[in-house]
Scaffold this active site. Structure first.
Site, mmCIF file in Angstrom:
data_model
loop_
_atom_site.group_PDB
_atom_site.id
_atom_site.type_symbol
_atom_site.label_atom_id
_atom_site.label_comp_id
_atom_site.label_asym_id
_atom_site.label_seq_id
_atom_site.Cartn_x
_atom_site.Cartn_y
_atom_site.Cartn_z
ATOM 1 N N HIS A 158 36.642 37.280 35.236
ATOM 2 C CA HIS A 158 37.897 36.518 35.117
ATOM 3 C C HIS A 158 38.668 36.754 34.009
ATOM 4 C CE1 HIS A 158 35.500 33.935 38.069
ATOM 5 N NE2 HIS A 158 36.693 33.631 38.390
ATOM 6 N N ASN A 159 39.342 37.728 34.175
ATOM 7 C CA ASN A 159 40.477 38.563 33.194
ATOM 8 C C ASN A 159 41.637 38.829 33.664
ATOM 9 O OD1 ASN A 159 40.099 41.203 34.403
ATOM 10 N ND2 ASN A 159 37.931 41.292 33.146
ATOM 11 N N ASP A 308 42.486 35.548 46.064
ATOM 12 C CA ASP A 308 41.562 35.084 45.090
ATOM 13 C C ASP A 308 40.255 35.855 45.460
ATOM 14 O OD1 ASP A 308 40.941 34.305 42.540
ATOM 15 O OD2 ASP A 308 40.306 32.199 43.638
#
Length: 432
Positions: A158-159, A308
């Site tokens: 999650h970056n 996503d």
């Protein structure tokens, strides 16, 4: 579990503080020591506000000035801090940004770790959004710089690179024939903005971890869509701080903020069945009307959800890298839970949860059902055919790996050459 105060005055909510204390959030922490320096409430409030404003201004000035020194010359989408060779390679990649084989890892290296800012500037330019909304370039760069900076680069998954990957996928979906013919500039603006900011300031742990450690975000959002609510509110805060929408009417700015919230909140995996069932009903009844604002917004929500979780729909080499990264993030959480004698969350125990097993479950229960319906909606679509082809091959690869390696070996000895897709199943490289 009462909240303990750290030496520097920040709150440490149970074990969560151990993980999150040194991570810079969207805003600098309030120094609670100030609350003990004055006996008059007015002075306390005023002093706190002044200190926060000073911290915010200095922090944002450093970020914006560093960004603008490199970004502003020549053209809105110009690349920065790169030599000519890298500039040419990155620009060449951007010319094919609508193709599904876009390598976001390579693009991030070519842009010196600025993949999200560079990509968004380019997409806003080619989509005509800068002209249509009369956006101030300085404010746009400032906002995008804030967003990129507020992703945690030490998160394996999650970056900002994940955000850039989701944004590139979202752009591909927005160009699907059934969508592109109906979307307004506002729809495109919302779709790209939501994709870029959908995980901003993600702490690298999931909602159950925040709840069981009594983190303040869990309390703030009453244990419901905790992370997604935080991503949205952080985005709104940065929009207002940058002044990006300040030239628009108050009603329009508020409407954009609310629609961004609706899109970002749709990425909550706990709402998967809710969206999937609604999509199936529309497709079964053949009553999807994209001339209706509400239906277009719903499809944008579905498109963002697809973007996503689209990693298993990429080619094997890219998909494998994302799989290793997300599992590494899971394992880090599991290690923290083990360290503090907390119940280890599902999928987070490196000793029992192998990467192949995690990926097979993820594909079977989340990705396949969603993309089956997305393919129904976009049919006929060459992109959907390519994605489903990759998805099925990747699932087969993980199934073979599951029986070849132990969990420990899987984590460190995945070799793509061992499991290349069979001959005769390769798609054209540049088909969008």
């Amino acid at each position: 579990m009462p909240a303990a105060k750290k030496a520097d005055g920040r709150l440490n909510s149970g074990h969560a503080g151990v993980l999150l204390a040194e991570r810079r959030g969207s805003y600098p922490p309030i120094d609670l020591q100030i609350l003990k320096t004055s006996s008059r409430p007015g002075e306390v409030e005023c002093g706190t506000r002044r200190k926060l404003k000073r911290l915010l201004s200095f922090q944002r000035y450093c970020h914006a000035s560093r960004l603008l020194r490199g970004l502003m010359p020549n053209s809105p989408g110009s690349l920065h801090l790169l030599d000519d060779d890298y500039l040419g390679q990155a620009a060449h990649m951007l010319s094919k940004v609508d193709t599904w084989n876009f390598d976001i890892f390579l693009f991030d290296r070519l842009t010196n770790g600025n993949s999200l800012v560079t990509l968004m500037c380019h997409l806003f330019n080619v989509c005509g959004l800068i002209h249509h909304f009369q956006l101030d370039m300085v404010k746009l760069h400032r906002f995008l710089g804030m967003v990129q900076e507020d992703y945690h680069s030490h998160n394996p998954y999650h970056n900002a690179v994940h955000a850039a990957d989701v944004t590139q996928a979202m752009y591909c979906y927005l160009k699907e024939t059934k969508l592109a013919e109906q979307l307004t500039p506002l729809d495109v603006f919302l779709g790209l903005m939501a994709a870029a900011a959908h995980d901003v300031d993600h702490p690298g742990v999931n909602q159950p971890f925040l709840i069981k450690t009594r983190h303040h975000l869990a309390s703030l959002y009453q244990n419901t869509s905790v992370l997604e609510s935080h991503h949205w509110r952080s985005t709104v805060g940065m929009l207002r701080e940058s002044g990006l929408l300040s030239h628009l009417s108050a009603d329009m700015s508020l409407d954009i903020e609310q629609q961004l919230g609706s899109l970002i909140l749709a990425t909550d995996i706990n709402r998967q069945n809710e969206f999937l069932m609604t999509l199936r009903e529309h497709l079964d009844n053949q009553d999807m009307d994209l001339q209706l604002v509400t239906h277009r917004h719903f499809i944008l929500q579905i498109a963002l959800k697809c973007a996503d979780v689209c990693n298993p729909c990429r080619d094997w080499e890219l998909s494998r890298q994302w799989s290793e990264r997300v599992c590494e993030e899971f394992y880090r959480q599991g290690d923290l839970e083990r360290k503090f004698d907390l119940e280890i969350s599902p999928l987070c125990d490196q000793q029992t949860d192998s990467i192949p097993a995690i990926q097979i479950g993820f594909i079977s229960y989340i990705v396949e059902p969603l993309f089956d319906e997305w393919q129904r909606f976009t049919e006929p679509s060459m992109l959907s055919q390519i994605m489903m082809g990759h998805l099925h091959k990747n699932k087969a690869c993980w199934s073979r790996l599951r029986y070849v390696h132990t969990p420990a070996e899987t984590k460190t000895h995945l070799h793509p050459g061992d499991l290349e897709p069979e001959e005769g199943h390769k798609e054209a490289e540049d088909i969008p």
